[in-house]
Design an enzyme around this catalytic site. Structure first.
Site, PDB file in Angstrom:
ATOM      1  N   ASP A  13       0.762  -1.550   0.048  1.00  0.00           N
ATOM      2  CA  ASP A  13      -0.402   0.121  -0.034  1.00  0.00           C
ATOM      3  C   ASP A  13       1.060   0.953  -0.421  1.00  0.00           C
ATOM      4  OD1 ASP A  13      -2.400  -1.499  -0.427  1.00  0.00           O
ATOM      5  OD2 ASP A  13      -2.241  -1.964   2.317  1.00  0.00           O
ATOM      6  N   LYS A  16       1.855   2.395  -5.116  1.00  0.00           N
ATOM      7  CA  LYS A  16       2.523   1.166  -6.006  1.00  0.00           C
ATOM      8  C   LYS A  16       1.035   1.568  -7.521  1.00  0.00           C
ATOM      9  CE  LYS A  16       2.614  -2.844  -4.583  1.00  0.00           C
ATOM     10  NZ  LYS A  16       1.883  -2.377  -2.484  1.00  0.00           N
ATOM     11  N   GLY A  17       0.023   1.527  -7.276  1.00  0.00           N
ATOM     12  CA  GLY A  17      -0.991   1.927  -8.022  1.00  0.00           C
ATOM     13  C   GLY A  17      -0.564   2.931  -8.994  1.00  0.00           C
ATOM     14  N   GLY A  40      -4.811  -4.267  -3.666  1.00  0.00           N
ATOM     15  CA  GLY A  40      -5.872  -3.104  -3.589  1.00  0.00           C
ATOM     16  C   GLY A  40      -5.009  -2.055  -4.382  1.00  0.00           C
ATOM     17  N   HIS A  41      -4.685  -1.502  -5.735  1.00  0.00           N
ATOM     18  CA  HIS A  41      -4.035  -0.061  -5.935  1.00  0.00           C
ATOM     19  C   HIS A  41      -5.448   0.479  -6.297  1.00  0.00           C
ATOM     20  CE1 HIS A  41      -0.254  -2.915  -7.194  1.00  0.00           C
ATOM     21  NE2 HIS A  41      -0.951  -3.583  -6.291  1.00  0.00           N
ATOM     22  N   ARG A 142       2.609 -29.142  -7.409  1.00  0.00           N
ATOM     23  CA  ARG A 142       2.352 -29.594  -8.763  1.00  0.00           C
ATOM     24  C   ARG A 142       0.829 -30.039  -8.405  1.00  0.00           C
ATOM     25  NH1 ARG A 142       8.096 -31.871  -7.560  1.00  0.00           N
ATOM     26  NH2 ARG A 142       6.887 -32.571  -5.436  1.00  0.00           N
ATOM     27  N   GLN A 223       1.386  -6.252  -3.613  1.00  0.00           N
ATOM     28  CA  GLN A 223       2.009  -6.839  -2.323  1.00  0.00           C
ATOM     29  C   GLN A 223       3.469  -5.934  -2.201  1.00  0.00           C
ATOM     30  OE1 GLN A 223       1.019  -8.948  -3.026  1.00  0.00           O
ATOM     31  NE2 GLN A 223      -0.972  -9.316  -2.653  1.00  0.00           N
ATOM     32  N   LYS A 330       2.912  10.511  -0.467  1.00  0.00           N
ATOM     33  CA  LYS A 330       2.932  10.983   1.007  1.00  0.00           C
ATOM     34  C   LYS A 330       2.351  11.634   1.877  1.00  0.00           C
ATOM     35  CE  LYS A 330      -1.278   7.697   1.171  1.00  0.00           C
ATOM     36  NZ  LYS A 330      -2.351   6.488   1.872  1.00  0.00           N
TER      37      LYS A 330
HETATM   38  P1  GDP Z   1      -0.393   0.250  -3.415  1.00  0.00           P
HETATM   39  O1  GDP Z   1      -1.543  -1.428  -2.880  1.00  0.00           O
HETATM   40  O2  GDP Z   1       0.734   0.170  -3.773  1.00  0.00           O
HETATM   41  O3  GDP Z   1      -1.142   0.681  -5.292  1.00  0.00           O
HETATM   42  O4  GDP Z   1      -0.897   1.564  -2.478  1.00  0.00           O
HETATM   43  P2  GDP Z   1      -2.309   1.234  -2.543  1.00  0.00           P
HETATM   44  O5  GDP Z   1      -3.545   2.012  -3.570  1.00  0.00           O
HETATM   45  O6  GDP Z   1      -3.205   0.830  -1.738  1.00  0.00           O
HETATM   46  O7  GDP Z   1      -2.860   2.356  -1.342  1.00  0.00           O
HETATM   47  C1  GDP Z   1      -2.085   3.453  -1.629  1.00  0.00           C
HETATM   48  C2  GDP Z   1      -3.070   5.001  -1.062  1.00  0.00           C
HETATM   49  O8  GDP Z   1      -2.634   6.458  -1.172  1.00  0.00           O
HETATM   50  C3  GDP Z   1      -4.551   5.118  -2.124  1.00  0.00           C
HETATM   51  O9  GDP Z   1      -5.895   5.491  -1.850  1.00  0.00           O
HETATM   52  C4  GDP Z   1      -4.480   6.179  -3.403  1.00  0.00           C
HETATM   53  O10 GDP Z   1      -4.438   6.837  -4.076  1.00  0.00           O
HETATM   54  C5  GDP Z   1      -2.817   7.353  -2.345  1.00  0.00           C
HETATM   55  N1  GDP Z   1      -1.706   8.112  -2.450  1.00  0.00           N
HETATM   56  C6  GDP Z   1      -0.954   7.598  -3.812  1.00  0.00           C
HETATM   57  N2  GDP Z   1       0.479   8.830  -3.444  1.00  0.00           N
HETATM   58  C7  GDP Z   1      -0.251   9.246  -2.271  1.00  0.00           C
HETATM   59  C8  GDP Z   1      -0.125  10.263  -2.174  1.00  0.00           C
HETATM   60  O11 GDP Z   1       1.366  11.365  -2.717  1.00  0.00           O
HETATM   61  N3  GDP Z   1      -0.236  11.081  -1.153  1.00  0.00           N
HETATM   62  C9  GDP Z   1      -1.104  11.157  -0.658  1.00  0.00           C
HETATM   63  N4  GDP Z   1      -1.979  11.466   0.512  1.00  0.00           N
HETATM   64  N5  GDP Z   1      -2.168   9.701  -0.866  1.00  0.00           N
HETATM   65  C10 GDP Z   1      -1.246   9.171  -2.280  1.00  0.00           C
HETATM   66  P1  IMO Z   2      -0.507  -4.181  -1.785  1.00  0.00           P
HETATM   67  O1  IMO Z   2      -0.439  -4.387  -3.369  1.00  0.00           O
HETATM   68  C1  IMO Z   2      -1.092  -4.680   2.154  1.00  0.00           C
HETATM   69  C2  IMO Z   2      -1.090  -8.999   3.454  1.00  0.00           C
HETATM   70  C3  IMO Z   2      -2.812  -9.550   4.457  1.00  0.00           C
HETATM   71  C4  IMO Z   2      -1.503 -10.234   5.312  1.00  0.00           C
HETATM   72  C5  IMO Z   2      -0.796 -10.964   4.401  1.00  0.00           C
HETATM   73  C6  IMO Z   2      -0.909 -12.436   3.721  1.00  0.00           C
HETATM   74  O2  IMO Z   2      -2.261  -3.269  -2.182  1.00  0.00           O
HETATM   75  O3  IMO Z   2      -0.305  -3.576  -1.782  1.00  0.00           O
HETATM   76  P2  IMO Z   2      -2.716 -12.715   1.984  1.00  0.00           P
HETATM   77  O4  IMO Z   2      -4.441 -12.862   1.813  1.00  0.00           O
HETATM   78  O5  IMO Z   2      -2.038 -12.724   0.989  1.00  0.00           O
HETATM   79  O6  IMO Z   2      -2.755 -14.683   2.381  1.00  0.00           O
HETATM   80  O7  IMO Z   2      -2.612 -12.232   3.060  1.00  0.00           O
HETATM   81  O8  IMO Z   2      -0.666 -10.069   3.151  1.00  0.00           O
HETATM   82  N1  IMO Z   2      -0.952  -8.248   2.051  1.00  0.00           N
HETATM   83  C7  IMO Z   2      -1.146  -7.539   1.996  1.00  0.00           C
HETATM   84  N2  IMO Z   2      -0.647  -5.908   2.977  1.00  0.00           N
HETATM   85  N3  IMO Z   2      -0.862  -4.878   0.726  1.00  0.00           N
HETATM   86  C8  IMO Z   2      -1.338  -6.284  -0.175  1.00  0.00           C
HETATM   87  O9  IMO Z   2      -0.861  -5.606  -1.392  1.00  0.00           O
HETATM   88  C9  IMO Z   2      -1.136  -7.081   0.223  1.00  0.00           C
HETATM   89  N4  IMO Z   2      -1.907  -8.253  -0.173  1.00  0.00           N
HETATM   90  C10 IMO Z   2      -1.345  -8.932   1.455  1.00  0.00           C
HETATM   91  O10 IMO Z   2      -2.589  -8.679   5.228  1.00  0.00           O
HETATM   92  O11 IMO Z   2      -0.712  -9.307   6.287  1.00  0.00           O
HETATM   93 MG    MG Z   3      -2.981  -1.561  -1.624  1.00  0.00          MG
END
Ligand code: GDP
Ligand code: IMO
Ligand code: MG
Length: 427
Positions: A13, A16-17, A40-41, A142, A223, A330
């Protein structure tokens, strides 16, 4: 013919998205190489917000070919739900290509994930419950079902039968659940075949030919480094290879093709699920970070655990992935503190360690040693150059760069595409 990798440098989180989307219009292919719909991106484009779980973020960039690589585990019901959801919003998903070797998350894998977590009790991992671990376990055992298996009903039936032989024993005798019917699984998987067939390809060959033709390929991790099955805080990890090495095995692109590795790192730290997290905050500061940063999971809605920036972890991620550039995200969330602590080393049972401890026990015992930096109170969300940032924010970024093992090339000051400061071009 560049192949560029985007990886998470912390516990996921990091943004990356958004980073993938930023580059989307300048690359020809975006490949998801690991994980599944545990990811979740979130991508924000103007007043539109998209939450992608299984599809690569490149799906939002017209002209870019999104690819689901062989290293991904695919929940087909989620795949088509996500495609339909985007089509309804006017996004063209027709370019999507899926590897014939990607594994399928069968319904029994979702069941196994949930019952195993319940069975573990206090030792649970806190998984997303999407069947990720059991599907990768089947792959390694497998006993997995691959996308290509769906195109031969006989083979599919045999493989499902093989997978269920032991699983039904476990489900009925250990977990006290009903046995899974082979037909139920086979019929569900076959129901997707017609829609799936035109999307499936030999993706390693496709990507190899693309690189040979001078196209640019972006490999987008799900991840992150500390959740990687080999390099993360095992066993509190996901079940795939979320680091640069995984980008090669999960796509079929050779290591020698990779020209750049972009590590995405938050200006503080978060974690979802269980496992050690040395800089975690349990006080008002943690609550404030969660609130300012809207730190609630995109996939499960769980509140994310929040803490200060951990430099040894960033350095570790830089080493493991060969990070050439960091995207620091962020930074805006840190606005409003008088002082900002940064973890520069750990105290492990009375000993100062500059780097990640070698053992799990060492990391569980690691207490952060903080250095304090001046904060700022100005709103920075409209800053577009480094010079626009208040002096204290500039100094904070420069300090992180010195301790994190690679240059910081981009700074995020808000969720929108435009809320970005570019210091060095990423491509
Ligand atoms: P990912 O899983 O790495 O793609 O990240 P997520 O999307 O799960 O979480 C990142 C969150 O931060 C999302 O809601 C983005 O819209 C938000 N975000 C990304 N870059 C920034 C930033 O520079 N500032 C703020 N305030 N939010 C950001
Ligand atoms: P993105 O791509 C944050 C965490 C889960 C749990 C562990 C194992 O959005 O960064 P799983 O269901 O993969 O077997 O769970 O990994 N986890 C994440 N935490 N961001 C993610 O993806 C995650 N994908 C899995 O919360 O601790
Ligand atoms: Mg995420």
């Amino acid at each position: 013919m560049p192949a560029v990798v985007i990886v998470g440098a912390q516990w996921g989180d990091e943004g990356k998205g958004k980073a993938t989307d930023l580059l989307g219009s300048r690359v020809d292919y975006v490949v998801k190489f690991n994980g599944g719909n545990n990811a979740g991106h979130t991508v924000v484009i103007g007043d539109q917000k998209y939450a992608l779980h299984l599809l690569p973020s490149g799906i939002l960039s017209p002209g870019c070919v999104p690819v689901i690589g062989n290293g991904v585990v695919v929940d087909l019901s989620v795949l088509f739900e996500e495609i339909d959801g985007l089509e309804e919003r006017g996004i063209d998903t027709s370019r999507l290509v899926i590897s014939a070797n990607a594994h399928v998350i069968a319904d029994y894998n979702r069941t196994m994930d949930k019952v195993a977590e319940r069975f573990l009790g206090s030792r649970k991992i806190g998984t997303t419950g999407r069947g990720i671990g059991p599907t990768y376990a089947d792959k390694m055992n497998r006993l997995g079902i691959r996308i290509q298996d769906l195109f031969d009903e006989n083979i599919l039936r045999q493989k499902v039968e093989g997978a269920l032989e032991l699983k039904n024993q476990i489900l009925t005798k250990i977990y006290n659940r009903r046995a899974v019917e082979i037909d139920e699984i086979v019929d569900e998987l076959l129901s997707y075949v017609d829609r799936l067939r035109p999307m499936v390809a030999d993706t390693p060959l496709l990507l190899h030919e693309a690189l040979a033709a001078g196209k640019t390929v972006l490999l987008e991790a799900g991840q992150a480094t500390l959740l990687d099955v080999d390099h993360g805080t095992y066993p509190f990890v996901t079940s795939s290879s979320a680091t640069t090495g995984g980008a090669c095995t999960g796509s079929g692109i050779a290591p020698t093709e990779i020209t750049r590795v972009i590590g995405i790192v938050k200006a503080y730290a978060t974690r979802v699920g269980e496992g050690p997290f040395p800089t975690e905050l349990f006080d008002d500061d943690g609550e404030q970070l969660r609130k300012n940063g809207a730190e609630f999971g995109t996939t499960t809605g769980r509140p994310r655990r929040c803490g200060w920036y951990d430099a040894p972890i960033a350095r570790y991620a830089a080493r493991i992935n060969g990070v050439t550039d960091f995207v620091l995200t962020k930074l805006d969330v840190l606005t409003g503190w008088d002082q900002i602590p940064v973890c520069v080393a750990y105290d492990v049972d009375g000993e100062r360690l500059e780097e990640m401890p070698m053992t799990q026990t060492g990391f569980h015992h690691a207490k952060p040693i903080y250095e304090f930096f001046d904060g700022w109170h100005e709103d920075i969300s409209a800053c577009r150059t480094f010079d626009d940032l208040p002096r204290a924010a500039q100094d904070y970024v420069s300090a992180l760069e010195k301790m994190s093992g690679a240059r910081i090339s981009t700074i995020g000051v808000g969720p929108d595409r435009e809320q970005t400061i570019v210091l060095h071009d990423l491509l």
